[in-house]
Enzyme design. Sequence first.
Site, PDB file in Angstrom:
ATOM      1  N   LEU A 184     -20.324 -22.966 -24.385  1.00 21.86           N
ATOM      2  CA  LEU A 184     -19.032 -23.838 -24.625  1.00 21.86           C
ATOM      3  C   LEU A 184     -19.368 -24.408 -25.801  1.00 21.86           C
ATOM      4  O   LEU A 184     -18.178 -24.897 -26.469  1.00 21.86           O
ATOM      5  CB  LEU A 184     -19.297 -24.970 -23.342  1.00 21.86           C
ATOM      6  CG  LEU A 184     -19.474 -24.382 -22.177  1.00 21.86           C
ATOM      7  CD1 LEU A 184     -18.881 -25.665 -21.287  1.00 21.86           C
ATOM      8  CD2 LEU A 184     -18.323 -23.305 -21.653  1.00 21.86           C
ATOM      9  N   LYS A 200     -12.955 -40.476 -18.458  1.00 21.12           N
ATOM     10  CA  LYS A 200     -12.869 -39.387 -17.656  1.00 21.12           C
ATOM     11  C   LYS A 200     -12.830 -39.718 -16.230  1.00 21.12           C
ATOM     12  O   LYS A 200     -11.982 -39.162 -15.510  1.00 21.12           O
ATOM     13  CB  LYS A 200     -13.683 -38.115 -17.877  1.00 21.12           C
ATOM     14  CG  LYS A 200     -13.158 -37.515 -19.170  1.00 21.12           C
ATOM     15  CD  LYS A 200     -14.017 -36.074 -19.491  1.00 21.12           C
ATOM     16  CE  LYS A 200     -13.195 -35.153 -20.151  1.00 21.12           C
ATOM     17  NZ  LYS A 200     -14.115 -33.840 -20.261  1.00 21.12           N
TER      18      LYS A 200
END
Length: 266
Positions: free
Chosen positions: A205, A47
């Site tokens: 989440l 990422k």
Amino acid sequence: MHNAAIAQLGLDYVYLPFPVAAAQLSDALAGFAAIDVRGFNITIPHKQAILPLLTEVSELAQAIGAVNTVARTDTGWYGTNTDVAGFLAPLTPLKPNWSATDALVLGCGGAARAVVAGCAQLGCRKIWVAGRDRHKLIRFQQSWGTSPRPISVDICDWQDKATQLFQAGLVVNTTPIGMAPQIDQSPLTPMELQQLPAGAIVYDLIYTPCPTRLLQEAVTYGAIAIDGLEMLIQQGAAALELWLQQPVPVDIMRYALQQRMLEQKA
Ligand code: NAP
């Protein structure tokens, strides 16, 4: 879920997983360009590492410091981050104005960065971040001061988070506490949940299990619960829309994902 949407749209694309070793990332990009790949998602450990390999990076991805979606352009690769759009999708319909809402974010890792950017986008009055490592918390807070989108973040130690709960209209769990197989764990005790103001939103989440213990207990104290599944679906839909340059059938994606999760449970 991507392939279900692509099939529904009658398009000749396919979404495939490719394990790519860290040292091969640059070669993988060259290979994707050679076979005219339209775009791709990336996850840990790429990422951040992908940033220097891109020709353009959205301001949002720069602010978060991570790219999860890459699209082919005429000149190379454009990287952005759809986690913020995914995080916001179930929240924005709930209230037109968030300027009187304080947010408390539990954890200061990768996902917390998208959550903080999302809370700032909503216009939350204050954004508190609670973490167990004081040094990481301070680094997290400072990083937003020097970001292309500066955000004012208040920090508190994990053991002191109860002091912020009584005014937290939005609490977001970005830690893995409560994720399978540790499904009997929760980042907040029932005593802490009791502190929440009326009508507070508790957003976890985590999507396995769905709902988590945190959400099950939060509902019993009158909170509105949001699980991580919708964020997962919506970040995927936002990426697919970017690649296809057209709206995508989110309901089909949700159904496909729910079916797959049921199959995995069985
Ligand atoms: P990460 O970068 O490892 O961050 C996790 C954070 O939780 C860190 O701040 C970590 O603190 C903290 N933490 C872990 N265990 C803790 C504990 N026992 N007590 C207090 N703090 C603790 O992970 P991530 O990528 O942000 O992912 C976090 C969670 O979000 C995962 O469950 C992931 O599945 C979920 N997620 C969901 C979506 C979605 O689409 N729904 C998207 C992204 C992530 P330390 O740094 O001190 O370890």
